[in-house]
Design an enzyme around this catalytic site. Structure first.
Site, PDB file in Angstrom:
ATOM      1  N   HIS A  29       0.445   0.334  -2.059  1.00 51.90           N
ATOM      2  CA  HIS A  29      -0.413   0.840  -1.025  1.00 51.90           C
ATOM      3  C   HIS A  29       0.309   1.119   0.308  1.00 51.90           C
ATOM      4  O   HIS A  29       1.038   0.436   0.627  1.00 51.90           O
ATOM      5  CB  HIS A  29      -1.773   0.237  -0.727  1.00 51.90           C
ATOM      6  CG  HIS A  29      -1.671  -1.098  -0.460  1.00 51.90           C
ATOM      7  ND1 HIS A  29      -1.434  -1.838   1.160  1.00 51.90           N
ATOM      8  CD2 HIS A  29      -1.479  -2.514  -0.956  1.00 51.90           C
ATOM      9  CE1 HIS A  29      -1.392  -2.859   0.832  1.00 51.90           C
ATOM     10  NE2 HIS A  29      -1.452  -3.562  -0.282  1.00 51.90           N
ATOM     11  N   ASP A  76      -1.309   1.664   3.255  1.00 49.43           N
ATOM     12  CA  ASP A  76      -1.884   0.894   4.636  1.00 49.43           C
ATOM     13  C   ASP A  76      -1.594  -0.718   4.783  1.00 49.43           C
ATOM     14  O   ASP A  76      -1.040  -1.360   3.643  1.00 49.43           O
ATOM     15  CB  ASP A  76      -3.307   0.853   4.286  1.00 49.43           C
ATOM     16  CG  ASP A  76      -4.000   0.267   2.935  1.00 49.43           C
ATOM     17  OD1 ASP A  76      -3.533   0.693   1.974  1.00 49.43           O
ATOM     18  OD2 ASP A  76      -4.734  -0.529   3.110  1.00 49.43           O
ATOM     19  N   ASP A 129       3.503  -6.969   2.192  1.00 50.14           N
ATOM     20  CA  ASP A 129       2.450  -6.432   1.556  1.00 50.14           C
ATOM     21  C   ASP A 129       1.884  -5.009   2.297  1.00 50.14           C
ATOM     22  O   ASP A 129       1.265  -4.909   3.212  1.00 50.14           O
ATOM     23  CB  ASP A 129       1.474  -7.459   1.941  1.00 50.14           C
ATOM     24  CG  ASP A 129      -0.164  -7.086   1.192  1.00 50.14           C
ATOM     25  OD1 ASP A 129       0.147  -6.013   0.294  1.00 50.14           O
ATOM     26  OD2 ASP A 129      -1.049  -7.378   1.691  1.00 50.14           O
ATOM     27  N   GLU A 183      -6.060   0.332   0.286  1.00 52.73           N
ATOM     28  CA  GLU A 183      -6.325  -0.979  -0.583  1.00 52.73           C
ATOM     29  C   GLU A 183      -6.848  -2.197   0.360  1.00 52.73           C
ATOM     30  O   GLU A 183      -7.717  -2.841  -0.335  1.00 52.73           O
ATOM     31  CB  GLU A 183      -5.047  -1.182  -0.965  1.00 52.73           C
ATOM     32  CG  GLU A 183      -5.256  -2.169  -2.183  1.00 52.73           C
ATOM     33  CD  GLU A 183      -4.987  -3.597  -1.798  1.00 52.73           C
ATOM     34  OE1 GLU A 183      -5.381  -4.574  -2.666  1.00 52.73           O
ATOM     35  OE2 GLU A 183      -4.883  -4.007  -0.750  1.00 52.73           O
ATOM     36  N   GLU A 184      -6.605  -2.433   1.642  1.00 52.04           N
ATOM     37  CA  GLU A 184      -7.107  -3.664   2.265  1.00 52.04           C
ATOM     38  C   GLU A 184      -8.591  -3.230   2.682  1.00 52.04           C
ATOM     39  O   GLU A 184      -8.858  -4.340   3.318  1.00 52.04           O
ATOM     40  CB  GLU A 184      -5.887  -3.806   3.493  1.00 52.04           C
ATOM     41  CG  GLU A 184      -4.706  -3.734   3.119  1.00 52.04           C
ATOM     42  CD  GLU A 184      -4.384  -5.146   2.360  1.00 52.04           C
ATOM     43  OE1 GLU A 184      -5.515  -5.942   2.213  1.00 52.04           O
ATOM     44  OE2 GLU A 184      -3.047  -5.407   2.202  1.00 52.04           O
ATOM     45  N   ASP A 197       1.568  -2.879 -10.213  1.00 51.49           N
ATOM     46  CA  ASP A 197       1.097  -2.725  -8.938  1.00 51.49           C
ATOM     47  C   ASP A 197       1.378  -4.117  -8.186  1.00 51.49           C
ATOM     48  O   ASP A 197       2.103  -5.073  -8.697  1.00 51.49           O
ATOM     49  CB  ASP A 197      -0.494  -2.607  -8.970  1.00 51.49           C
ATOM     50  CG  ASP A 197      -0.986  -2.380  -7.552  1.00 51.49           C
ATOM     51  OD1 ASP A 197      -0.410  -1.987  -6.655  1.00 51.49           O
ATOM     52  OD2 ASP A 197      -2.201  -2.434  -7.423  1.00 51.49           O
ATOM     53  N   HIS A 240      -0.574 -10.957   5.373  1.00 54.53           N
ATOM     54  CA  HIS A 240      -2.035 -10.894   6.050  1.00 54.53           C
ATOM     55  C   HIS A 240      -2.127 -11.634   7.380  1.00 54.53           C
ATOM     56  O   HIS A 240      -3.069 -11.918   7.935  1.00 54.53           O
ATOM     57  CB  HIS A 240      -3.243 -11.233   5.299  1.00 54.53           C
ATOM     58  CG  HIS A 240      -3.410 -10.282   4.280  1.00 54.53           C
ATOM     59  ND1 HIS A 240      -4.752  -9.947   3.836  1.00 54.53           N
ATOM     60  CD2 HIS A 240      -2.703  -9.172   3.682  1.00 54.53           C
ATOM     61  CE1 HIS A 240      -4.752  -8.948   2.981  1.00 54.53           C
ATOM     62  NE2 HIS A 240      -3.498  -8.451   2.592  1.00 54.53           N
TER      63      HIS A 240
HETATM   64 ZN   LIG Z   1      -1.141  -5.439  -0.689  1.00 52.74          ZN
END
Ligand SMILES: [Zn+2]
Ligand SMILES: *[C@@H]1O[C@H](CO)[C@@H](O)[C@H](O)[C@H]1NC(C)=O
Ligand SMILES: *[C@@H]1O[C@H](CO)[C@@H](O)[C@H](O)[C@H]1NC(C)=O
Length: 585
Positions: free
Chosen positions: A150, A152, A183, A217-218, A246, A542
């Site tokens: 992803h 984002d 990520d 995705e987030e 993925d 994150h």
């Molecule tokens: Zn991710």
């Protein structure tokens, strides 16, 4: 697979003291499963790409120029702040402007991809990139491969907490720092770099290779992966892809370094753990409206009191649903069997008999107690009251009270079960306070119905129920795709110079969270979620100081490159019955 590492003769008695003993050992030692004839956790045969005239993937770890180029590419990708929040719903809105910059950057960094392959935009910002075989090569009908990531990233809470500014993409020679570095712009840039490299070598595939990059995705992925999925299904059909890879998973780790092990000796077995399923999820949104008034003349229970009673009862009654289970088909069972076979000196001495037992609940509870919360929640459903709002002033009765309870649903359960339990617990409270109530299901893109009216009313909204994901097959005897995938992974990581001499055991695990693959179930039975970083190399996802070891990024590229080569010419036959050493060209 003949060079199995056999258990060294450590006395099990000496281990007993170091591990948590299950509360009632006889429960799991009592019954024994007679069906144990099948060999547990055989190693996949290594798959080395056929001679195809392409350069070796090991180059990625050996060439300083490649390292510097990747650091630059990833750094520049991190510098574009493609942040998303849950309130961003319109891809044409100004808040998504950074994604347009991101696309411009990708076009600059990967000119061959942009001139030689098909680049499509979906719902403005989603990307599908397809490298097609030449027309004449198409007749063998090999299924395409799908790689996803992803674009984002999650927002920054307080940039001043960071060692290096979160969007600086700082490279210190070992780690590349910044939001998205692990990520998962590392995966996205790694995939594009590998395709660019292949195109530079004038490679043409014999089956389509497809990259799909969502952009939210987030915040659940409805805008990006949600609009990419139907296009891919229409184009390639149900189960149209050989496999999907993925982000996700637990990367590569050893048992010797895990927190529950107290043995200090070198661990020569590395576990590669792609996730082969995901837990389900559902949010229950509780929206209560009650008559207001001056707080000097209050009812016995205000709206805040009633909502508190509901939350209290959700946390304290009917808790059986939140107990772990390790059924015969649970991927964690396969993983634990692998540990028993390949790392016997590092596992609990009662684990083999726990796995033989057909008391799945007792075995699961013993494992959860011994291994901690991270493992526990791969085996059971969870409940978390995450939002609670109500009231505006100390002398006014609250009129609108809202709470959100988030559930993650274990593989052995369903969102419906969770929903029905909540309704059973709430019903008597509704009755006791003489409320009316309504129930509705919505998808994440709908607006929540806020309760209103003059009497007391509770609106329950079940938000975006998601079932646990189908479990991708991981039996190397019956799933040739898995055998090949695991064989490539083993071959790649056993060839990494710093892992020389180690055995790489590839096993499926499950995710407690969700990825964009939630939209891709129809596209393949073989879905793997795996960001293949070694322990300590992909950090602080994150949160503050997110970073990735550049070696992990390059090793990930080796995997992508050899997977494409390892599957490209494959016609579905099982791996040949011999272990060949890597031939480097
Ligand atoms: Zn991710
Ligand atoms: C419950 O509400 C109804 C209508 O709103 C009312 O007629 C009834 O008296 C109430 N009962 C109690 C126990 O408050
Ligand atoms: C998968 O296929 C089913 C049955 O055709 C369809 O109803 C569903 O919408 C598809 N799921 C997704 C995520 O596209």
């Amino acid at each position: 697979m003949r060079s199995l590492i056999l258990p060294v003769g450590i006395s099990l008695l000496s281990l007993a003291a170091s591990f948590t003993i299950p509360s009632s050992p006889q429960q799991i030692l009592g019954t024994s499963n007679s069906e144990t004839t099948k060999e547990k956790c055989p190693l996949p045969l290594k798959v080395t790409p056929d001679y195809d005239g392409l350069l070796s993937s090991l180059r990625y770890l050996q060439d300083e120029d490649i390292l510097q180029r990747q650091a630059t590419r990833l750094s520049r990708a991190v510098q574009v702040p493609t942040t998303v929040t849950d309130s961003m719903k319109d891809p044409y809105d100004e808040s998504f402007a950074a994604f347009v910059d991101f696309h411009e950057l990708l076009a600059k960094l990967f000119p061959l991809i942009h001139s030689k392959s098909r680049v499509e935009r979906v719902n403005r910002l989603g990307l599908i990139i397809t490298v097609n075989p030449p027309q004449k090569a198409n007749k063998r009908q090999r299924k395409p491969l799908l790689f996803t990531a992803h674009q984002d990233v999650v927002p920054i809470n307080d940039a001043s907490d960071w060692t290096h500014p979160p969007f600086s993409g700082h490279f210190d020679g070992e780690f590349l720092w910044g939001r998205g570095s692990s990520d998962c712009k590392n995966g996205l840039i790694g995939l594009l770099s590998v395709i660019e490299d292949l195109l530079e070598q004038d490679w043409t595939p014999s089956r389509p290779v497809v990259l799909a990059f969502g952009f939210d995705e987030e915040s659940r992925g409805f805008l990006g992966a949600g609009s990419i999925a139907p296009i891919l299904e229409e184009r390639y059909g149900k189960d149209g892809f050989e496999f999907i890879l993925d982000e996700g998973g637990t990367g590569l780790s050893t048992l010797g370094s895990s927190s529950f092990s107290s043995i200090f000796e070198e661990d020569n077995v590395i576990y590669a753990l792609p996730d082969v399923s995901e837990k389900g999820a559902i949010d229950i949104i509780l929206s209560l409206s009650v008559p207001g008034g001056h707080s000097s003349i209050p009812p016995k229970h205000t709206g805040v009191g009633i909502m508190s009673e509901i939350i209290y009862n959700l946390e304290n009654t009917e808790l059986d649903i939140f107990t772990p289970s390790l059924g015969p088909d649970h991927p964690s069972r396969r993983m634990l069997e692998c540990q028993v076979r390949h790392s016997p000196q590092f596992v609990e001495d009662w684990l083999p008999s726990a796995l033989d037992s057909d008391d799945y609940a007792a075995a699961a509870e013993a494992i959860a107690q011994s291994r901690g919360e991270g493992i526990r929640f791969t085996l059971q459903s969870s409940q978390a009251a995450d939002i609670f709002n109500g009231g505006v002033k100390s002398n006014a009765l609250p009129e609108k009270i809202q709470a959100v309870v988030n559930y993650r649903v274990g593989l052995h359960q369903t969102p419906k079960l969770v929903q029905e339990r909540a309704e059973r617990i709430i019903a008597p409270i509704v009755e006791k306070h003489n409320l009316t109530w309504s129930k509705a299901s919505i998808s994440a893109s709908d607006e929540v119905d806020i309760a209103s009216g003059t009497g007391g009313h509770l609106a329950l909204t079940f938000n975006a129920p998601l079932s646990p994901a189908p479990v991708s097959p991981t039996d190397i005897e019956t799933s040739p795709v898995w055998a090949r995938f695991a064989g490539v992974a083993r071959s790649v990581f056993e060839s990494v110079p710093s892992l020389k001499g180690k055995t790489v055991v590839v096993s499926g695990d499950i995710m407690t969270g969700n990825t964009d693959t939630r939209f891709y179930w129809n596209l393949s039975r073989n879905i793997y979620r795996w960001s293949p970083a070694r322990e300590g190399r992909a950090l602080n996802i994150h949160t503050v100081d997110e970073r990735i070891g550049i070696d992990a990024h390059l090793e990930g590229m080796m995997l992508y490159y050899d997977l494409i080569r390892g599957f490209d010419l494959w016609d579905g036959a099982p791996v040949q019955d011999e272990v060949t050493e890597r031939q480097d060209i």
